[in-house]
Design an enzyme around this catalytic site. Structure first.
Site, short mmCIF file in Angstrom:
data_model
loop_
_atom_site.label_atom_id
_atom_site.label_comp_id
_atom_site.label_asym_id
_atom_site.label_seq_id
_atom_site.Cartn_x
_atom_site.Cartn_y
_atom_site.Cartn_z
N PHE A 1 3.17 8.79 4.55
CA PHE A 1 4.59 8.67 4.91
C PHE A 1 5.38 8.08 3.76
O PHE A 1 6.52 8.47 3.50
CB PHE A 1 4.71 7.79 6.15
CG PHE A 1 6.13 7.57 6.62
CD1 PHE A 1 6.77 8.52 7.39
CD2 PHE A 1 6.80 6.41 6.28
CE1 PHE A 1 8.07 8.31 7.81
CE2 PHE A 1 8.09 6.20 6.70
CZ PHE A 1 8.73 7.15 7.47
N GLY A 2 4.82 7.14 3.05
CA GLY A 2 5.52 6.49 1.95
C GLY A 2 4.89 5.16 1.61
O GLY A 2 3.77 4.85 2.00
N ASP B 1 -6.13 9.20 14.08
CA ASP B 1 -6.39 8.82 12.69
C ASP B 1 -7.01 7.43 12.64
O ASP B 1 -6.58 6.56 11.88
CB ASP B 1 -5.09 8.86 11.88
CG ASP B 1 -5.34 8.94 10.38
OD1 ASP B 1 -6.47 9.31 9.97
OD2 ASP B 1 -4.42 8.65 9.60
N GLY C 1 0.83 -1.19 0.00
CA GLY C 1 0.00 0.00 0.00
C GLY C 1 0.87 1.24 0.00
O GLY C 1 2.10 1.19 0.11
N VAL C 2 0.21 2.39 -0.15
CA VAL C 2 0.89 3.69 -0.18
C VAL C 2 0.16 4.62 0.76
O VAL C 2 -1.06 4.72 0.73
CB VAL C 2 0.92 4.29 -1.60
CG1 VAL C 2 1.67 5.61 -1.59
CG2 VAL C 2 1.58 3.33 -2.58
N GLY C 3 0.91 5.30 1.64
CA GLY C 3 0.32 6.26 2.56
C GLY C 3 1.03 7.59 2.50
O GLY C 3 1.90 7.83 1.64
N LYS D 1 7.89 -0.08 5.87
CA LYS D 1 7.38 1.22 5.44
C LYS D 1 8.57 2.13 5.14
O LYS D 1 9.36 2.46 6.01
CB LYS D 1 6.50 1.85 6.51
CG LYS D 1 5.85 3.17 6.10
CD LYS D 1 5.20 3.89 7.27
CE LYS D 1 3.97 3.19 7.77
NZ LYS D 1 3.25 3.99 8.80
N VAL E 1 4.55 0.95 1.53
CA VAL E 1 4.71 -0.18 2.44
C VAL E 1 4.89 -1.45 1.62
O VAL E 1 4.08 -1.74 0.72
CB VAL E 1 3.49 -0.32 3.38
CG1 VAL E 1 3.72 -1.46 4.37
CG2 VAL E 1 3.23 0.97 4.12
#
Length: 838
Positions: A511-512, A624, A507-509, A528, A514
């Site tokens: 922060f960056g 969150d 996945g992508v969040g 991550k 994963v």
């Protein structure tokens, strides 16, 4: 007729204004008609043949020129082309470094002697892949126009055309034109979560959409930068939801920092405002829907100009991108200091919940005097990925390396000098590290990022927790006294992720990215990797390590270690095999969860949050809570993750923590949003939204739905108050939930979603009620089994009512031993664990 007259009038005024304004004069301007033998006039500009090479050079072997007088071509610029049978390039002498337009034109002319519709088109510069194996075969389009922005940092720009093996490629025309430096600032606002993003000067951009809201098509003749702005109507989710409004372009007053290069007068002089979608609630959103590639991140630029208000501060509205609120309570006249003054804002966003769709919406602020909202213009630009590509992963790395190797040989000399200096610096650094480790005056070693309290995390410590197994000298930071987890070398991270193989991407969040990783002992982990261009990464890196190093609980994702080498920020967590809860609710093809599974997952997440609020010396507010931050292990045990936004709660003499609003829109506590006062009850509200997501299997926000259904919290509460939650729950659950269990679940969610924090329960109360809902479900199932399988009919067994005001879980439980919580819970429900009888 009136609408058409209005558009004609606007266009007429636009031409007058455009003609009277000084156009931008680019320092570099190359307009090339490839394969042509004469100049070609197109959109008011003269394209010269590529055989005329005064300030650019065509390097090609075995190329073929093909020119035709095919008047069926879309325009004159597509009537000639150059065919390449070998890798070829156009090299341009750049007089002014900085951003440049690169515009490419393709049209497979017939009768060329080649099957051009099947020819793969691959185009690269020294640093970026612009186009990757595109073919016209099986495409409905007859021509292709691509527009990019590339930052040129040298004295030349090479545009390379790379045929596939035993194939050909071609191009009809090329533009390379200077772009004003101020057009694209280096920073924008990342929306997930809302934090600054910097580094746009280091990437390439591709124009995907450029819209003139409520106005006519604008061609390059109407734009000082030669851009095309199309009308927005075909992207509106509901056509009747918007009505176009306009003003005389002469009334537009550009403020400092915004010019006609930002967007033409005709963009700011027209807009879409709220229309009449024939819905009962007038507080609806106007939504535009766009198809995008979910594997890329996008720069979204929104253009505004208040051309509808008669007085200042009349127009206040909200702006949304996907499920995130981009701008809350936007008062344009307050931002600009007047009416009819242009204003724009840049955002970084990706697709909606990893789908191939992006939503942009505007809607009225509920506190505003006027129920209206507008949008004047919109630009969506794709941002190149980590491989420097705008069209998938780079398949032509070898060609890029070969191109780069042609740089001046002076680079070898410079590299040697720099290498020697680096070697000397490295030796000095090692000596310094050795002396620092010997020093007894320093309590803790220096660290490039961290200044954190030192907490043990015995659950996640490994035999390599104090030093890397492979290389104890790769980093001069010793963790022998920090107990922050295992310190990994960057090489270990590379080995674990197969050099960050995109096939391992989880996945992508914000922060960056994963990745799934495998350690040298075969253990799976989630890795991550911080995005070096995101300023939020540093703060999130700090917070994540600080929080997780002092927390241990079976329902919190464990931090195994981290890497701080080579300017990288990498966090290593336990691997959660079943991923985020959201992916099991909607948007994927995964099997539907049973009601019992959903309750158990909610209970696990509630336990983790309850521990955060009560298990440490000072409470921790997650800030969150959402379904993507509740992860499931191989046994579907829920664990709360992502503590990058977490905040220490109020002390005993405080009622709240005053802090800027952060979180995900749709889950935000409205009281926190209005007052910027954070409490544990803010997490409770967010968890209430999660409960409704779990029941209804739909996103917290879905802007394509009718206005009253967009926000799940508002929509579900209207049905809950009617006692009719069964009408909106996941169809897969219909007839499979005990009415008593559903009733208790709905009451719990309703209390969580109370408007005022003081009216919400604690997480301990929420946990107790969810446990009760599960026991009601299990009791109902057991009675059903008895009724079906026994010859003796047993009447309904009444359950003793529970006093919901008592927080049973808060009874003496240790902040370091989560098993105590389970013991307490078991005692409370001992009479219901075996529902067949006592």
């Amino acid at each position: 007729m009136m609408r058409m007259s209005l558009v004609i009038a606007v266009v007429f005024f636009g031409f007058i204004v455009h003609g009277s304004s000084a156009a931008f004069n680019p320092v570099d301007s190359f307009l090339i008609a490839c394969g042509s033998s004469q100049n070609v006039s197109f959109q008011g500009q003269a394209f010269v043949p590529d055989s005329f090479q005064s300030s650019f050079l065509l390097k090609s072997e075995g190329d073929t020129v093909f020119s035709a007088t095919d008047f069926s071509a879309p325009s004159p610029i597509y009537r000639s082309l150059r065919i390449f049978t070998e890798p070829s390039s156009y090299e341009f002498d750049i007089r002014q470094k900085g951003r440049h337009w690169v515009r490419l034109y393709f049209h497979p002319l017939p009768n060329s002697g080649h099957d051009l519709r099947s020819a793969p088109l691959t185009v690269v510069t020294e640093n970026f892949v612009l186009l990757n194996n595109f073919t016209f075969k099986n495409q409905n389009q007859s021509y292709l126009f691509k527009e990019y922005i590339v930052n040129v940092t040298s004295d030349s720009l090479s545009i390379n055309f790379v045929p596939s093996n035993n194939s050909i490629t071609f191009v009809n025309a090329i533009e390379v034109v200077s772009v004003p430096d101020y057009l694209i600032p280096d920073q924008a606002l990342d929306l997930s979560p809302a934090t600054p993003f910097s580094g746009l000067s280091e990437v390439a951009l591709e124009t995907i959409y450029r819209l003139n809201m409520g106005g006519p098509l604008l061609t390059p003749q109407n734009d000082t930068l030669g851009r095309t702005w199309e009308n927005d109507v075909k992207y509106l989710h509901v056509n009747s939801s918007a009505v176009n409004v306009s003003a005389s372009p002469g009334t537009i007053k550009y403020p400092p920092g915004v010019t006609a290069e930002t967007a033409p007068n005709l963009v700011y002089a027209t807009a879409e405002a709220m229309g009449n979608p024939n819905v009962a609630n007038l507080n609806f959103n106007v939504t535009w829907v766009f198809s995008v590639d979910p594997s890329f991140v996008y720069l979204v630029r929104l253009h505004f100009c208040d051309i509808v208000s008669m007085a200042m501060n009349d127009l206040v509205f909200n702006v949304y991108i996907n499920s995130d609120i981009a701008i809350a309570s936007l008062d344009l006249s307050s931002k600009t200091g007047g009416l009819a003054v242009p204003y724009y804002k840049d955002f970084i966003s990706n697709s909606s919940t990893n789908s191939s769709t992006m939503y942009v919406s505007v809607g009225p602020d509920v506190m505003a005097n006027t129920a209206n909202a507008i949008l004047n213009g919109l630009e969506i630009m794709k941002i190149s990925n980590g491989a420097g590509s705008l069209d998938g992963p780079s398949p032509v790395d070898g060609f890029l390396l070969k191109s780069r190797s042609k740089k001046s040989k002076t680079g070898i000399v410079i590299g040697s000098v720099v290498g020697a200096a680096v070697a000397m610096g490295f030796m000095a650094l090692c000596w310094w590290c050795f002396m620092a480790r010997k020093s007894k005056t320093s309590t803790h070693p220096s660290h490039p990022w961290l200044s954190l309290p030192l907490y043990g995390n015995s659950q996640t410590m490994t035999k390599g927790s104090t030093i890397s197994q492979k290389s104890g000298t790769a980093s001069c930071v010793s963790l022998a006294s920090t107990n922050l987890g295992r310190l990994f070398t960057f090489q270990e991270i590379m080995d674990a992720t197969n050099k960050f193989d995109e096939s391992l991407l989880l996945g992508v969040g914000g922060f960056g990215k994963v990745y799934k990783g495998t350690l040298d002992d075969g253990i799976y982990v989630a890795i991550k990797r911080g995005n070096p261009r995101s300023e939020q990464g540093l703060a999130e890196f700090h917070t994540e390590i600080e929080m997780l190093s002092k927390l241990r609980h079976r329902h919190l994702v464990s931090l195994i270690g981290y890497c701080d080498e080579r300017s990288e920020m990498v966090l290593v967590y336990e691997y959660m095999a079943n991923g985020p809860l959201r992916s099991h609710l909607y948007g994927t093809e995964l099997p539907s969860l049973s009601w019992k599974q959903r309750l158990e997952i909610c209970i696990g997440a509630a336990r983790g949050l309850h521990y955060l609020h009560t298990g440490a010396a000072q409470s921790i507010i997650h800030r969150d809570v959402k379904t993507t931050n509740i992860l499931l292990d191989e046994n579907f045990v829920a664990k709360v993750a992502d503590f990058g936004l977490s905040k220490t709660g109020p002390s005993l003499d405080q009622t709240h923590v005053s802090t800027a609003v952060k979180g995900s829109f749709g889950y935000l506590d409205p009281e926190y949003f209005r007052r910027q006062q954070l409490t544990e009850k803010s997490d409770v509200y967010s968890f209430g939204v999660v409960l409704m997501e779990v029941l209804c299997s739909r996103p917290a926000l879905n802007p394509v739905l009718p206005r009253e259904q967009v926000n799940i919290a508002e929509w579900a509460m209207t049905w809950q108050k009617k006692g009719m939650l069964d009408h909106i729950m996941d169809p897969a659950l219909v007839g499979k939930i005990s009415p008593a269990s559903l009733r208790k679940f709905g009451e719990t969610a309703e209390k969580c979603l109370a408007e005022q924090g003081v009216d919400r329960p604690t997480m301990g109360d929420v946990l107790w009620n969810l446990e009760y809902a599960l026991q009601l479900e299990e009791t109902s199932s057991a009675l059903t089994d008895i009724d079906e399988n026994s010859t003796n009919h047993i009447a309904d067994i009444p359950l003793q009512p529970f006093d919901n005001s008592i927080n049973m879980i808060d009874v003496a439980h240790s902040g370091t031993d989560d098993d105590a919580e389970d013991v307490t819970t078991s005692a409370v429900f001992s009479q219901l664990v075996n529902p067949r009888g006592r």
